[in-house]
Design an enzyme around this catalytic site. Structure first.
Site, PDB file in Angstrom:
ATOM      1  N   LYS A 141       0.729  -1.106  -0.076  1.00  0.00           N
ATOM      2  CA  LYS A 141       0.118   0.136  -0.047  1.00  0.00           C
ATOM      3  C   LYS A 141       0.989   1.150   0.062  1.00  0.00           C
ATOM      4  CE  LYS A 141      -1.872   2.816   2.733  1.00  0.00           C
ATOM      5  NZ  LYS A 141      -1.861   4.153   2.164  1.00  0.00           N
ATOM      6  N   GLY A 147      -4.107   5.309   5.058  1.00  0.00           N
ATOM      7  CA  GLY A 147      -3.651   4.559   5.992  1.00  0.00           C
ATOM      8  C   GLY A 147      -4.968   3.980   7.039  1.00  0.00           C
ATOM      9  N   GLY A 175      -4.791   0.815   4.838  1.00  0.00           N
ATOM     10  CA  GLY A 175      -3.542   0.226   5.692  1.00  0.00           C
ATOM     11  C   GLY A 175      -3.842  -0.749   6.913  1.00  0.00           C
ATOM     12  N   GLU A 216      10.502   2.001  10.075  1.00  0.00           N
ATOM     13  CA  GLU A 216      11.534   2.898   9.801  1.00  0.00           C
ATOM     14  C   GLU A 216      10.781   4.211   9.670  1.00  0.00           C
ATOM     15  OE1 GLU A 216      13.545   5.598   8.777  1.00  0.00           O
ATOM     16  OE2 GLU A 216      13.214   5.096   6.810  1.00  0.00           O
ATOM     17  N   CYS A 243      13.842  11.503   5.599  1.00  0.00           N
ATOM     18  CA  CYS A 243      13.812  11.038   7.235  1.00  0.00           C
ATOM     19  C   CYS A 243      15.256  11.278   7.691  1.00  0.00           C
ATOM     20  CB  CYS A 243      13.579   9.523   7.481  1.00  0.00           C
ATOM     21  SG  CYS A 243      14.326   8.379   6.062  1.00  0.00           S
ATOM     22  N   GLU A 247      10.115  16.591  14.522  1.00  0.00           N
ATOM     23  CA  GLU A 247      10.617  16.203  12.969  1.00  0.00           C
ATOM     24  C   GLU A 247       9.754  17.307  12.358  1.00  0.00           C
ATOM     25  OE1 GLU A 247      11.685  12.949   9.913  1.00  0.00           O
ATOM     26  OE2 GLU A 247       9.744  12.552  10.887  1.00  0.00           O
TER      27      GLU A 247
END
Length: 487
Positions: free
Chosen positions: A178, A211, A215, A253, A287, A391
């Site tokens: 996906k 998602g 997901g 990750e 990332c 982030e």
């Protein structure tokens, strides 16, 4: 809304066929702000069909020899490479990244992912030990796990999707993938090449959607024993909760808040251009990007002066212009989020040295409604600030001064993430010492984003669980069994 071209309509790819969906989501061209594509809004039903197809294909695919699988992966790599320009154009338009980045980074790496695992799968060996006194031999055997659920993000769409698909199928698993609903076009294009590559039906299935719907259905499916996910730490928490009842194998990750540590003996002629790239490449939407730059006090003012001057030279504009350095951000919401961090920094008394709210951004006529932002450098900011802790995932980096090695290691480690770090120094002993003490899955010294796919990739702390790479991906995508024979 006037459209110069018909909307592109994607379809799910299940059991070797494109299948229409009952409902669709709009996907935007980030450089114009226009809807240009419709993506299936898949849910339980579509995921169920895809998992069934993958389960049916598993017995035949898993029994193929490594060489047979390797040949198909290599053929697929050749086919993508043959269409490299079409893939690069599509990736740039769909994601907002510059055509140059898509041509030189995303698509070549997607091709290489298949070639790399097509090769590495031929070279694995298993272990064997002997207990002569007991007349026993022990050996290990590795077998594919089954149906792998692969969920990939919007920042490096085909690059990170193939980084999962390649090892999963090379190891003999079948997959339901996906991609992000915001960047699904290149995944759909790749599906068109599978038949020609000789991929049996049902080995690779693609289910498009959000998602929350697609997901979630994939993560909760009892017949999907392993999930590989790249994306946000928040989504990963949900994946972990949802897969807990099924005891699934997880590879996660996640984000990073990556420091660059620049000592006063750094070679600034190398350090400045590389740190510009590590801060602003792909609009800062990687990332591994640097978002906290620690500069030793002796060279701080010189570094800042030169770094800001070079940042101002980066050209923001239409991603299809090969001279542009910074394309559009992924979405209007994401652009607002990134801008809000700059506003917060300003409200806290930090200094915005260039970029957002300081310099004016001139865009071509057709890109006025696109999601663009100037590369932004923030200084005089506290370590506790959200801009130094969270982030941001955009073209924003913070520069602060430090005095000692001891102090900077502590400050660099003072965030919840631990994905990547860069260290700049010409002192070999110091480089090794600092690299060892940083809580980071990857440390680059005097360089950035130089990757050997043989070695482990992944993060510590909130940056993830597990590692990816030749050996690590092989171990994740297989089950190991120890067999003892008494003779």
């Amino acid at each position: 809304m006037a459209h110069s071209e018909a909307l592109l309509v994607l379809e799910n790819f299940i059991a070797g066929r494109f299948v229409p969906c009952s409902s669709y989501i709009d996907s935007y061209n980030p450089s114009t702000g226009d809807v240009y594509c419709r993506v299936p809004d898949s849910g339980k039903e579509e995921v169920e069909a895809a998992v069934r197809a993958a389960k049916n294909a598993f017995p035949i695919w898993s029994s193929k020899s490594p060489l047979e699988k390797s040949q198909i992966l290599n053929k697929l790599a050749d086919l993508i490479e043959h269409d490299l320009e079409a893939f690069a154009q599509a990736e740039s338009k769909d994601q907002g990244k510059t055509i140059t980045f898509a041509r030189t980074v995303d698509i070549p790496r997607a091709v290489y992912n298949f070639r790399f695992f097509a090769s590495s799968i031929l070279h694995h060996t298993t272990e064997c030990t002997e207990m002569a006194s007991m007349g026993c031999v022990h050996y290990t055997s590795r077998t594919p796990v089954g149906v792998a659920g692969l969920i990939s993000p919007w920042n490096l769409p085909l690059y990170l999707l193939t980084w999962k698909i390649a090892p999963a199928i090379a190891c003999g698993n079948t997959v339901v993938a996906k991609p992000s609903e915001m960047t699904s076009v290149t995944a759909w294009m790749m599906c068109k090449l599978l038949e020609k590559a000789g991929m049996p039906h049902g080995v690779v299935n693609m289910v498009f959607g959000t998602g929350a719907k697609a997901g979630e259905a994939l993560v909760c499916h009892p017949d999907v024993p392993l999930i590989s996910f790249t994306g946000s730490t928040l989504t990963a928490q949900r994946i972990t909760e949802k897969s807990a009842p099924h005891c699934k194998k997880l590879s996660l990750e996640l984000g990073g808040k990556n420091p660059a540590i620049i000592f006063d003996d750094a070679d600034l002629s190398q350090c400045i251009p590389t740190t510009l790239r590590s801060s602003f490449a792909n609009q800062g939407e990687i990332c591994l990007c640097t978002s906290r730059i620690f500069v030793q006090r002796g060279i701080y003012s010189e570094f800042v002066k030169r770094f800001v001057a070079e940042t101002k030279k980066w050209k923001v504009g239409n991603p299809s212009d090969p001279t542009v350095d910074v394309g559009a951000l992924i979405s209007k919401e994401h652009l607002e989020k990134v801008r809000s961090y700059v506003k917060k920094a300003k409200a806290e008394g930090a200094k915005i040295l260039c970029g957002e709210g300081v310099d004016s951004l001139a865009l071509p006529a057709g890109n006025q409604k696109g999601y663009f932002m100037l590369p932004t450098v923030i200084a005089e900011i506290k370590d506790e600030s959200c801009c130094m802790q969270e982030e941001i995932f955009g073209p924003v980096t913070c520069v602060v001064a430090f005095d000692t090695e001891e102090e900077v290691v502590k400050r660099a480690n003072g965030v919840k993430y631990g994905l990547a770090a860069t260290v700049w120094s010409s002192n070999v002993g110091r480089v090794h010492r600092v690299a060892r003490r940083l809580q980071s899955g990857l440390v680059w010294t005097n360089c950035w984003l130089v990757r050997d796919l043989n070695l482990p990739f992944g993060g510590m702390k909130a940056s993830g669980i597990g590692r990816e790479g030749a050996k690590d991906s092989y171990e994740f995508f297989t089950e190991v069994k120890t067999i003892t024979i008494k003779h």
